[in-house]
Scaffold this active site. Structure first.
Site, mmCIF file in Angstrom:
data_model
loop_
_atom_site.group_PDB
_atom_site.id
_atom_site.type_symbol
_atom_site.label_atom_id
_atom_site.label_comp_id
_atom_site.label_asym_id
_atom_site.label_seq_id
_atom_site.Cartn_x
_atom_site.Cartn_y
_atom_site.Cartn_z
ATOM 1 N N HIS A 186 -1.752 -5.756 1.061
ATOM 2 C CA HIS A 186 -3.020 -6.456 0.836
ATOM 3 C C HIS A 186 -2.737 -7.881 0.386
ATOM 4 O O HIS A 186 -1.736 -8.149 -0.286
ATOM 5 C CB HIS A 186 -3.836 -5.743 -0.244
ATOM 6 C CG HIS A 186 -5.099 -6.464 -0.612
ATOM 7 N ND1 HIS A 186 -6.251 -6.345 0.115
ATOM 8 C CD2 HIS A 186 -5.363 -7.328 -1.623
ATOM 9 C CE1 HIS A 186 -7.193 -7.108 -0.436
ATOM 10 N NE2 HIS A 186 -6.674 -7.708 -1.491
ATOM 11 N N THR A 204 -5.960 -7.885 10.016
ATOM 12 C CA THR A 204 -6.127 -6.525 9.504
ATOM 13 C C THR A 204 -5.605 -5.464 10.465
ATOM 14 O O THR A 204 -4.975 -4.488 10.055
ATOM 15 C CB THR A 204 -7.618 -6.260 9.205
ATOM 16 O OG1 THR A 204 -8.084 -7.240 8.267
ATOM 17 C CG2 THR A 204 -7.811 -4.880 8.615
ATOM 18 N N ASN A 226 -2.069 -0.561 6.976
ATOM 19 C CA ASN A 226 -1.551 -1.837 7.481
ATOM 20 C C ASN A 226 -0.637 -2.542 6.477
ATOM 21 O O ASN A 226 -0.631 -3.764 6.362
ATOM 22 C CB ASN A 226 -2.697 -2.747 7.918
ATOM 23 C CG ASN A 226 -3.655 -3.094 6.793
ATOM 24 O OD1 ASN A 226 -3.484 -2.628 5.662
ATOM 25 N ND2 ASN A 226 -4.652 -3.906 7.088
ATOM 26 N N LYS A 267 0.827 -1.209 0.000
ATOM 27 C CA LYS A 267 0.000 0.000 0.000
ATOM 28 C C LYS A 267 0.866 1.266 0.000
ATOM 29 O O LYS A 267 2.095 1.182 0.068
ATOM 30 C CB LYS A 267 -0.924 -0.036 1.215
ATOM 31 C CG LYS A 267 -1.924 -1.201 1.172
ATOM 32 C CD LYS A 267 -2.835 -1.186 2.391
ATOM 33 C CE LYS A 267 -3.831 -2.331 2.343
ATOM 34 N NZ LYS A 267 -4.767 -2.329 3.499
ATOM 35 N N ARG A 317 2.229 -7.047 9.197
ATOM 36 C CA ARG A 317 1.440 -5.923 9.707
ATOM 37 C C ARG A 317 1.796 -5.571 11.152
ATOM 38 O O ARG A 317 1.758 -4.401 11.530
ATOM 39 C CB ARG A 317 -0.049 -6.241 9.562
ATOM 40 C CG ARG A 317 -0.532 -6.157 8.115
ATOM 41 C CD ARG A 317 -1.918 -6.727 7.930
ATOM 42 N NE ARG A 317 -2.429 -6.464 6.581
ATOM 43 C CZ ARG A 317 -3.462 -7.097 6.045
ATOM 44 N NH1 ARG A 317 -4.098 -8.042 6.729
ATOM 45 N NH2 ARG A 317 -3.861 -6.795 4.825
ATOM 46 N N ARG A 337 -1.373 -14.589 3.245
ATOM 47 C CA ARG A 337 -2.296 -14.032 4.232
ATOM 48 C C ARG A 337 -1.835 -14.362 5.655
ATOM 49 O O ARG A 337 -1.987 -13.549 6.578
ATOM 50 C CB ARG A 337 -3.720 -14.548 3.987
ATOM 51 C CG ARG A 337 -4.351 -13.955 2.723
ATOM 52 C CD ARG A 337 -5.801 -14.346 2.561
ATOM 53 N NE ARG A 337 -6.620 -13.811 3.631
ATOM 54 C CZ ARG A 337 -7.095 -12.556 3.674
ATOM 55 N NH1 ARG A 337 -6.795 -11.709 2.701
ATOM 56 N NH2 ARG A 337 -7.858 -12.161 4.670
#
Length: 381
Positions: A204, A180, A201, A100, A191, A174
């Site tokens: 993605h 999250t 965070n 991000k 994260r 993941r």
């Protein structure tokens, strides 16, 4: 997992035969137990190279699409035998990962984290995404009242898209991302280490293999002959830096990106990963032909795996970017760099004059031309 004691890995290759002016189909056998190789001509039923140890050849270099140098024989790897594919690519998947809009100084740390977790990066570039892309990416949270805020955040800044390959890559990515909310993410997850809050965070991850495939196509694919997400290169007031294939194998890509991004003088305006053909490598390095004795080997190494092209700019536009960036890279010979500029990129990550971590533009007038060669000419090849 790769079985290091597997008897041999077999690859189907092509080699240009200068005597017949034709491509010759060969078989390369690699024996991981003692790092030895054998080249067989299946049509003639003879050994072109009898089994012999070849320490410079690493298993990570043996990937479809790469060129390997076996005693000056340049073999293009077309495919691998089914048994080899089963062992080397067991449960392998591709997933889409997106870094991000985080500070550029964090990019290197994130890339290092990804590679240390066992992912192979096979595609990478920076870009800007639009609202439609973001809506597709976050369709699983479409009912959340945070969706407009998320969409605004990821579309106003620059992102980096990655194709990551690993066994069960979708779930694995993941898992290493963490939950999250960075505060509740497990210790050691991406994260938890670098995230600020639920919005910022870091990165993605896709939920399903189908979603990952769709987003990879949207980020790296084409529509009507044009890239859906264009390259960010401006081709102005810049210099070119190529992170060489051995750096990918050594796992030092993130460290080099971090060194450039945390320098007070420079920033990376465009980044993309390329596979370079031998003809393109010779064209790109043509200025060194007949000048540097290492010319042929320089060309070969650039084709031995993925390389990463960077457009680098100076924070101060009045500074000569080409000359200043060469100081950060250090002299071509890493041994000389370690003596004179021990903190330079080549001193820290170079091995020898061929495997010297990076190529950087030599002449001031060539900065824009070299960036253009990768981000414009090779991009359309």
């Amino acid at each position: 997992m790769v079985n290091d004691y597997f008897d041999k890995y077999t690859f189907l290759c092509e080699m240009f035969d200068e005597e017949t002016d034709d491509m010759r189909e060969l078989v390369l056998n690699f024996y991981p137990f003692d790092n030895s190789v054998q080249i067989v001509d299946p049509k003639k039923g003879v050994n072109l190279v009898k089994r012999v140890q070849l320490p410079p050849l690493k298993q990570e270099m043996l990937q479809v699409g790469n060129i390997v140098n076996v005693f000056s024989k340049l073999l293009y790897i077309k495919d691998c035998a089914p048994a080899t594919r089963k062992i080397l690519c067991q449960n392998d998947q591709s997933t889409f990962a997106m870094i991000k809009p985080v500070p550029p100084s964090a990019h290197g740390k994130i890339i290092t984290f990804i590679m240390k977790k066992g992912f192979r990066i096979v595609r990478m570039k920076n870009g800007k995404i639009d609202k439609d892309f973001a809506m597709d990416l976050y369709q699983n949270v479409a009912s959340s009242n945070m969706l407009p805020i998320i969409i605004n955040y990821v579309t106003t800044g620059e992102v980096i898209g990655l194709e990551l390959v690993a066994p069960n890559a979708v779930k694995k990515w993941r898992d290493v991302l963490g939950t999250t909310d960075p505060e509740t993410a497990a210790p050691g997850t991406l994260r938890r280490l670098y995230g600020e809050n639920k919005l910022k965070n870091v990165a993605h991850g896709c939920v399903t293999l189908e979603e990952a495939s769709r987003m990879l196509d949207k980020f790296f694919g084409y529509e009507n002959g044009l890239r859906r997400i264009p390259f960010r290169a401006t081709l102005k007031n810049c210099t070119c830096c190529i992170i060489k294939p051995h750096v990918m194998i050594d796992g030092n890509v993130g460290a080099i990106l971090e060194q450039i991004a945390t320098s007070s003088n420079f920033y990376i305006s465009a980044i993309a990963m390329f596979s370079v053909k031998i003809s393109n490598a010779k064209e790109f390095y043509e200025v060194y032909k007949g000048v540097l004795p290492e010319y042929e080997n320089m060309c070969i190494h650039l084709t031995e795996g993925k390389c990463i092209a960077l457009e680098v700019k100076c924070n101060n536009p009045s500074v000569n970017c080409v000359c200043e960036f060469r100081k950060l890279c250090g002299p071509r010979d890493p041994d000389l760099s370690r003596q004179l500029y021990p903190d330079s990129i080549r001193a820290l990550y170079g091995k020898n004059i061929i495997h010297n971590a990076v190529h950087c533009t030599d002449l001031q007038e060539d900065g824009e031309l070299e960036v253009e060669y990768f981000f414009k000419l090779l991009a359309n090849d």
